[in-house]
Design an enzyme around this catalytic site. Sequence first.
Site, PDB file in Angstrom:
ATOM      1  N   HIS A 137       2.799  -1.487   5.647  1.00 35.76           N
ATOM      2  CA  HIS A 137       3.253  -0.101   5.783  1.00 35.76           C
ATOM      3  C   HIS A 137       4.686   0.114   5.301  1.00 35.76           C
ATOM      4  O   HIS A 137       5.157   1.239   5.257  1.00 35.76           O
ATOM      5  CB  HIS A 137       3.140   0.358   7.238  1.00 35.76           C
ATOM      6  CG  HIS A 137       4.165  -0.268   8.133  1.00 35.76           C
ATOM      7  ND1 HIS A 137       4.055  -1.552   8.591  1.00 35.76           N
ATOM      8  CD2 HIS A 137       5.344   0.206   8.620  1.00 35.76           C
ATOM      9  CE1 HIS A 137       5.112  -1.837   9.339  1.00 35.76           C
ATOM     10  NE2 HIS A 137       5.913  -0.794   9.371  1.00 35.76           N
TER      11      HIS A 137
HETATM   12  C1  UD1 Z   1       7.728   3.463  11.655  1.00 35.59           C
HETATM   13  C2  UD1 Z   1       9.065   2.737  11.714  1.00 35.59           C
HETATM   14  C3  UD1 Z   1       8.885   1.289  11.289  1.00 35.59           C
HETATM   15  C4  UD1 Z   1       7.801   0.618  12.103  1.00 35.59           C
HETATM   16  C5  UD1 Z   1       6.532   1.442  11.994  1.00 35.59           C
HETATM   17  C6  UD1 Z   1       5.411   0.846  12.806  1.00 35.59           C
HETATM   18  C7  UD1 Z   1      11.097   4.030  11.210  1.00 35.59           C
HETATM   19  C8  UD1 Z   1      12.150   4.253  10.209  1.00 35.59           C
HETATM   20  N1  UD1 Z   1      10.042   3.318  10.797  1.00 35.59           N
HETATM   21  O1  UD1 Z   1       7.317   3.459  10.300  1.00 35.59           O
HETATM   22  O2  UD1 Z   1      10.094   0.595  11.501  1.00 35.59           O
HETATM   23  O3  UD1 Z   1       7.582  -0.674  11.608  1.00 35.59           O
HETATM   24  O4  UD1 Z   1       6.791   2.775  12.454  1.00 35.59           O
HETATM   25  O5  UD1 Z   1       4.219   1.509  12.570  1.00 35.59           O
HETATM   26  O6  UD1 Z   1      11.222   4.478  12.329  1.00 35.59           O
HETATM   27  N2  UD1 Z   1       1.978   9.066  10.130  1.00 35.59           N
HETATM   28  C9  UD1 Z   1       0.757   9.564  10.555  1.00 35.59           C
HETATM   29  N3  UD1 Z   1       0.504   9.538  11.896  1.00 35.59           N
HETATM   30  C10 UD1 Z   1       1.411   9.071  12.807  1.00 35.59           C
HETATM   31  C11 UD1 Z   1       2.639   8.586  12.345  1.00 35.59           C
HETATM   32  C12 UD1 Z   1       2.904   8.578  11.008  1.00 35.59           C
HETATM   33  O7  UD1 Z   1      -0.063  10.003   9.781  1.00 35.59           O
HETATM   34  O8  UD1 Z   1       1.098   9.054  14.011  1.00 35.59           O
HETATM   35  C13 UD1 Z   1       2.247   9.048   8.670  1.00 35.59           C
HETATM   36  C14 UD1 Z   1       2.921  10.312   8.211  1.00 35.59           C
HETATM   37  O9  UD1 Z   1       2.472  10.574   6.938  1.00 35.59           O
HETATM   38  C15 UD1 Z   1       4.380   9.902   8.158  1.00 35.59           C
HETATM   39  C16 UD1 Z   1       4.285   8.444   7.747  1.00 35.59           C
HETATM   40  O10 UD1 Z   1       3.103   7.982   8.377  1.00 35.59           O
HETATM   41  O11 UD1 Z   1       5.109  10.687   7.275  1.00 35.59           O
HETATM   42  C17 UD1 Z   1       5.456   7.599   8.171  1.00 35.59           C
HETATM   43  O12 UD1 Z   1       5.653   7.679   9.584  1.00 35.59           O
HETATM   44  P1  UD1 Z   1       7.095   7.319  10.201  1.00 35.59           P
HETATM   45  O13 UD1 Z   1       7.046   7.436  11.669  1.00 35.59           O
HETATM   46  O14 UD1 Z   1       8.141   8.087   9.489  1.00 35.59           O
HETATM   47  O15 UD1 Z   1       7.303   5.811   9.752  1.00 35.59           O
HETATM   48  P2  UD1 Z   1       6.313   4.555   9.772  1.00 35.59           P
HETATM   49  O16 UD1 Z   1       5.990   4.207   8.377  1.00 35.59           O
HETATM   50  O17 UD1 Z   1       5.199   4.764  10.734  1.00 35.59           O
END
Ligand code: UD1
Length: 364
Positions: free
Chosen positions: A204
């Site tokens: 991811h």
């Molecule tokens: C986040 C953390 C990362 C951790 C990871 C574990 C930060 C900077 N990153 O990354 O350190 O390793 O979580 O999973 O805090 N999305 C969904 N559903 C959700 C959450 C996210 O669809 O419930 C998608 C969305 O498109 C979103 C993208 O994932 O824009 C990224 O989500 P985000 O929370 O920004 O970062 P992660 O990649 O999940």
Amino acid sequence: MKILHVVGARPNFMKVAPVIRALETLHATNVLVHTGQHYDRALSQTFLDELGLPTPDVHLEVGSGSHAEQTARIMERIEPVLVEQQPDLTVVVGDVNSTIAASLVSAKLLLPVAHVEAGLRSFDRSMPEEINRVVTDRLSTLLFTTSPEAEENLVHEGIERARIHFVGNPMIDSLTNHLDQARGSSILETLRLPDRGYALVTLHRPSNVDDAATLGGILKALADLATDLPVLFPAHPRTVKMMRAHGLDELIGDAGPVRCVEPIGYIDFLRLMDRAQIVLTDSGGIQEETTILGTPCLTLRQNTERPITIEMGTNKLIGSDPGVLVREARAVLAAPRPEPQRPPLWDGHAGERIADAIVSWGGD
Ligand code: UD1
């Protein structure tokens, strides 16, 4: 004492659960705030349920956004909660945007912060998590570390030793507490996976999934590896989004060479890690969990903030080159399985040590 715990993303839940449990036995009052950084059931509620965490007292429902948007939204929404609750201590865990946002607001309100999993450093500021770690540690009054080199990193940055407590790894407390339950999981049968005969993959990190050529190369390498053994890939929503954006989603599917499935809950995932022949990942926590389980792990990164997993011999950094991935994976498949390793204080009692340290500190 009143302790306010902040969680937001999937890897936070298993770190905070043992701390809350241990503080309950010491009769502290716990307030749980969920920022809503992760909101999909498979990344959030499933973990709260399986880890026996209480329903959050406050849910900030911030959702996704750019780093600035997400961090700012958490800051705006958590400020009135902290003002109202006036905790003796705000506990933040790990290195996600919820961690830095809550620390910054708490510190400015003169409410002390404790950071669980302090001092980890990849020394790579292109990782957003590294910035979150450095700033959170700077703002914290109590710093709880999982491994000896973390304390040295903090001292090197000018943090007094008296504030640093080497307590071990609360994520491993959760693993220890749930391993028996995981052994009763039927996920291998459900997914028709041969015991100790499949590869488990998670990806991811932006550095692996945001660029079409990099992600495409990794997926093709995994398809190549799938000629040797079944490859199970529970894909993070971010990764699925990128696969769609880059037109790579047809390369895989549950019926494809690489079996791309929905994210998997905590108990079933523990079982899958324990019984895999090899794990390939860019996660931080999985490098640690496979160390304890003795499952060989190849980490698709150039660096790690968890060097102890490399020293223990269960983990290896391989970067993202497709040829290297296939070569290193085949070398692992041909080698004997490593012995499970137990780094110092990864003994299932870190939560208790954190709770004891918080109560002894007592708000001074
Ligand atoms: C986040 C953390 C990362 C951790 C990871 C574990 C930060 C900077 N990153 O990354 O350190 O390793 O979580 O999973 O805090 N999305 C969904 N559903 C959700 C959450 C996210 O669809 O419930 C998608 C969305 O498109 C979103 C993208 O994932 O824009 C990224 O989500 P985000 O929370 O920004 O970062 P992660 O990649 O999940």
